[in-house]
Write an enzyme that holds these catalytic residues in place. Structure first.
Site, mmCIF file in Angstrom:
data_model
loop_
_atom_site.group_PDB
_atom_site.id
_atom_site.type_symbol
_atom_site.label_atom_id
_atom_site.label_comp_id
_atom_site.label_asym_id
_atom_site.label_seq_id
_atom_site.Cartn_x
_atom_site.Cartn_y
_atom_site.Cartn_z
ATOM 1 N N ASP A 42 44.581 -29.741 13.002
ATOM 2 C CA ASP A 42 45.740 -29.566 13.887
ATOM 3 C C ASP A 42 46.794 -30.641 13.647
ATOM 4 O O ASP A 42 47.992 -30.366 13.579
ATOM 5 C CB ASP A 42 45.296 -29.704 15.352
ATOM 6 C CG ASP A 42 45.040 -28.361 15.984
ATOM 7 O OD1 ASP A 42 45.062 -27.365 15.241
ATOM 8 O OD2 ASP A 42 44.795 -28.330 17.213
ATOM 9 N N LYS A 118 39.106 -19.481 26.180
ATOM 10 C CA LYS A 118 39.434 -19.229 24.773
ATOM 11 C C LYS A 118 38.158 -19.475 23.992
ATOM 12 O O LYS A 118 37.723 -20.615 23.806
ATOM 13 C CB LYS A 118 40.546 -20.171 24.304
ATOM 14 C CG LYS A 118 40.974 -19.911 22.878
ATOM 15 C CD LYS A 118 42.214 -20.710 22.537
ATOM 16 C CE LYS A 118 42.794 -20.421 21.173
ATOM 17 N NZ LYS A 118 41.850 -20.381 20.081
ATOM 18 N N GLU A 173 36.380 -11.617 20.379
ATOM 19 C CA GLU A 173 35.875 -12.749 19.612
ATOM 20 C C GLU A 173 34.382 -12.579 19.353
ATOM 21 O O GLU A 173 33.629 -12.260 20.268
ATOM 22 C CB GLU A 173 36.139 -14.025 20.438
ATOM 23 C CG GLU A 173 36.210 -15.276 19.650
ATOM 24 C CD GLU A 173 37.580 -15.527 18.993
ATOM 25 O OE1 GLU A 173 38.438 -14.614 18.987
ATOM 26 O OE2 GLU A 173 37.764 -16.638 18.474
ATOM 27 N N CYS A 433 2.951 -43.508 20.033
ATOM 28 C CA CYS A 433 2.109 -44.602 19.562
ATOM 29 C C CYS A 433 0.723 -44.414 20.164
ATOM 30 O O CYS A 433 0.600 -44.142 21.358
ATOM 31 C CB CYS A 433 2.708 -45.934 20.009
ATOM 32 S SG CYS A 433 1.574 -47.301 19.784
#
Ligand code: IVH
Length: 698
Positions: A42, A118, A173, A433
């Site tokens: 961007d 979005k 989308e 351990c």
């Protein structure tokens, strides 16, 4: 906040910037890993745009500015209507200016907005012919895209057949949820493939891949419904006249998943203020969403407004993306540290080249366990995609395999415990351990003596080290049999400190069971869980007698935790006996044991102790405390506040969510208060809260 644009000083730097941007955007849209993260890309494009504004005569034809997908992709299936991109805004001021210019263009204020997440995936057009899904096309350059119909059947939310035999195009989308991404990378690496760097890249790569030996599911969210030219004119006309929110409802009725049914659903809003409030809400929920979002899309909802506004070559004028700060950055994995926890768990932690994400400098990221490292195929020196959202601990999403140089080194797993050198128990995902909690005796004792556990003043880490090194204590119970002479024999222990310490240890014997239990450091049993267990069972004997099924009566203990607790308590039995013999209290004041447990008769009936107690004023409430307490509550630590809440029958929590009923916000309360306000959760000052639970204050 917008990060500044890249500064481009001359024509050569400009040409280089254009080349870098085109390369990155091609990789991005083709599903390869881009060498630039979104934020850097961007900034580069904004730098290019700034340079072009100053030097319009030098604009290169390849420049990504003004092009859909940065001009990186072309396809061969023409779109019926161009698939456009969106313009961005980054602040309330920019958004307000955008609405003002839209209002000027259409001649009046926008009547209704739609506000939706979005989604961070890739755009796709799904064509349905008489109700059947016939073609899937990527966005491509906006005018033509690539045919990816081979992916039909692998995308959740995009049914093969609609509820009605209509001929329409659904746009939306395609993405991978976080869970789909994790699963996808597992399947892919198991097939010898390289992991995808992030869910977006994974969705892009998976969508375009043909003839793979395996399928990886993806998810679709629709955000547009349009007619297919030349068919069903009545329906076509109708669709063109309907508001965006109506179209989403129609798509959902056809059986398509839409933004209206996302975890943060799209809504309509009448005013700019309402839009901005929704943007804040979505931003606040971002870290908890099951999929990635990179902003909020705001649209003029009504078809008439959209038509008058029209579109430019790259983006419509009736919609805009309100971008949220990037939560992902690429950085390098420098080292892996192996830390041994209080209970002997050996946990890997990634040391990163410092990187700033949304204002915070990130230097470490969680790596969970060795199997996780193997599954992600991580190597030292790798470029890695780091994700950080909200207050969640940053995590490495995956290596950016395409940026490997060949110099990366395998991550070496420890062969012995890095703390005490004994063998490692690798039988479970989380390595441990073999010395267990003794490996970390000092840490375990310091924790047990801590303010929220046995609260033994004067027993800090330095003193504990002294006691352990002098061989005076080998476990927690030994503290309670320390003698005056033994303590006086230690360096820097005068009579007063010795007497004070002995008094503090003696006082610790009277701590409630919940704190004694917490001090034992049972895995998965911190302060609030210890309180819940102690309140339920009332005595240590009842806790120890509980089988896995009975333990699950306690809120928050499920099928996984219960057997782990039972096993640990069995391990700790000798220590618990020793503590009891030393006179340490093993009961929880103010509670009564369950009516019947395995400790009692074979009676089938069992019931929580709480059932026998009158409900307090916070019954059924989940309470979060934030900020500094004042008034009658001033001296209470956070843990004591939580104890108080639970005494009053409430549930104490540390994070504000939709489930929170009340937030006690003291001075300087910050994000939790803001979040409570956003979610509309009841707030109380410390003084108001003190009145509410007055009967329960000591
Ligand atoms: S509307 C003509 N709504 O963001 C309007 N787009 O940066 C086109 N996106 O190309 C898009 N979530 O791939 C819209 N709720 C949403 C979206 C959304 C994600 C994507 C879409 C678009 C890109 C622009």
């Amino acid at each position: 906040m917008t990060t500044p644009a890249a500064v481009i000083v001359d024509a050569a730097a400009y040409a280089q910037a254009v080349e870098d941007a085109v390369k990155a955007s091609a990789a991005y849209y083709e599903g390869g890993a881009s060498p630039l993260d979104d934020d850097t890309y961007d900034r580069l494009v904004r730098g290019i745009a700034a340079y072009e504004a100053e030097h319009p005569e030098q604009v290169l034809p390849d420049s990504p500015t003004g092009k859909v997908a940065g001009g990186a992709v072309q396809g061969d299936v023409p779109h019926t209507v161009a698939m456009l991109s969106l313009d961005n805004v980054f602040s309330p001021e920019e958004f307000t200016a955008w609405t003002a210019s839209l209002a000027r263009r259409i001649g009046h204020d926008v009547e209704q907005f739609s506000v939706e997440p979005k989604l961070d995936g890739l755009a796709i057009a799904a064509r349905y012919t008489r109700g059947r899904l016939t073609r899937l096309v990527t966005r491509g350059d906006g005018t033509a895209g690539e045919d990816v119909s081979h992916a039909i059947g692998t995308i959740e939310g995009l049914p093969d057949e609609l509820a009605e035999p209509v001929t329409v195009e659904v746009r939306g989308e395609v993405l991978m949820t976080t869970a789909q991404f994790e699963h996808g990378n597992e399947v892919r690496t198991a097939h010898g493939g390289q992991p995808f760097a992030n869910p977006r890249g994974a969705a892009a790569g998976t969508l375009r891949a043909k003839e793979r030996a395996y399928t990886v599911p993806m998810t679709f969210f629709g955000y547009g419904l349009l007619p297919v030219p030349g068919t069903e004119t009545a329906l076509a006309e109708q669709l063109l006249e309907r508001a965006h929110s109506d179209l989403m409802a129609q798509a959902a009725a056809y059986g398509v998943n839409t933004t209206a049914s996302a975890a943060v659903p799209g809504i309509t809003a009448d005013t700019v203020e309402q839009v901005l409030a929704r943007v804040s809400e979505i931003a606040a929920l971002r870290a908890e969403l099951p999929f990635g979002i990179d902003g909020v899309v705001i649209k003029a909802d009504l078809a008439a407004d959209q038509q008058v506004a029209g579109s430019g070559s790259r983006a419509p004028r009736w919609a805009v993306a309100y971008k949220l700060p990037a939560v992902e950055k690429i950085t390098r994995l420098l080292e892996v540290e192996w830390n041994v926890g209080r209970t002997g768990i050996i946990a890997p932690r990634a040391v990163l080249e410092p990187v700033t994400i949304d204002g915070a400098t990130i230097t470490y990221a969680t790596l969970h366990n060795p199997a996780d490292i193997t599954r992600r195929d991580l190597r030292l020196g790798d470029h890695v995609m780091v994700h950080r959202a909200g207050d969640v601990i940053p995590r490495i999403e995956a290596p950016v395999a395409s940026l490997r140089t060949g110099d990366e080194q395998p991550i070496v797993f420890p062969e012995v415990c890095p703390r005490c050198g004994s063998a490692i128990d690798t039988s479970e995902q989380r390595w441990r351990c073999e010395n267990g909690r003794n490996c970390h005796l000092v840490a375990a004792l310091s924790y047990a003596a801590g303010r929220d556990q046995l609260d033994i003043e004067g027993l800090g880490t330095t003193r504990v080290v002294q006691l352990v090194e002098a061989g005076l204590v080998a476990d927690l119970a030994d503290l309670f049999t320390l003698t005056r002479d033994q303590l006086l024999g230690l360096e820097r222990m005068g009579e007063t400190s010795t007497d004070n310490l002995l008094a503090a240890i003696a006082a610790a014997k009277d701590q409630p069971l919940s704190r004694v239990l917490c001090a034992l450091g049972v895995r998965g049993t911190g302060r609030s869980m210890s309180r819940r267990i102690a309140r339920y069972f009332a005595t240590m004997d009842h806790i120890r007698a509980a089988d896995t099924e009975t333990l699950q009566q306690v809120e928050g203990i499920g099928t996984e935790k219960a057997p782990a607790i039972v096993a640990e308590l069995a391990d700790l039995a000798p220590l618990i006996d020793k503590l009891a013999a030393a006179g340490v209290n093993m009961t929880e004041p103010g509670t009564t044991p369950p009516r019947a447990t395995a400790a009692d008769s074979g009676d089938e009936e069992s019931g929580a102790s709480e059932e026998n107690e009158p409900a307090g004023p916070l019954a059924g409430m989940t309470v979060v405390v934030t900020g500094a307490m004042t008034g009658p509550l001033e001296k209470l630590s956070r843990n004591q506040m939580n104890e108080l809440i639970e005494r009053a029958s409430g549930r104490a929590s540390s994070s504000v969510s939709k489930k929170t009923t009340l937030v006690v916000a003291g001075e300087n309360a910050g994000s939790k208060r803001a979040r409570a306000e956003t979610l509309g959760i009841r707030l109380a000052t410390p003084d108001e809260f003190a009145v509410l639970i007055a009967d329960f204050l000591d």
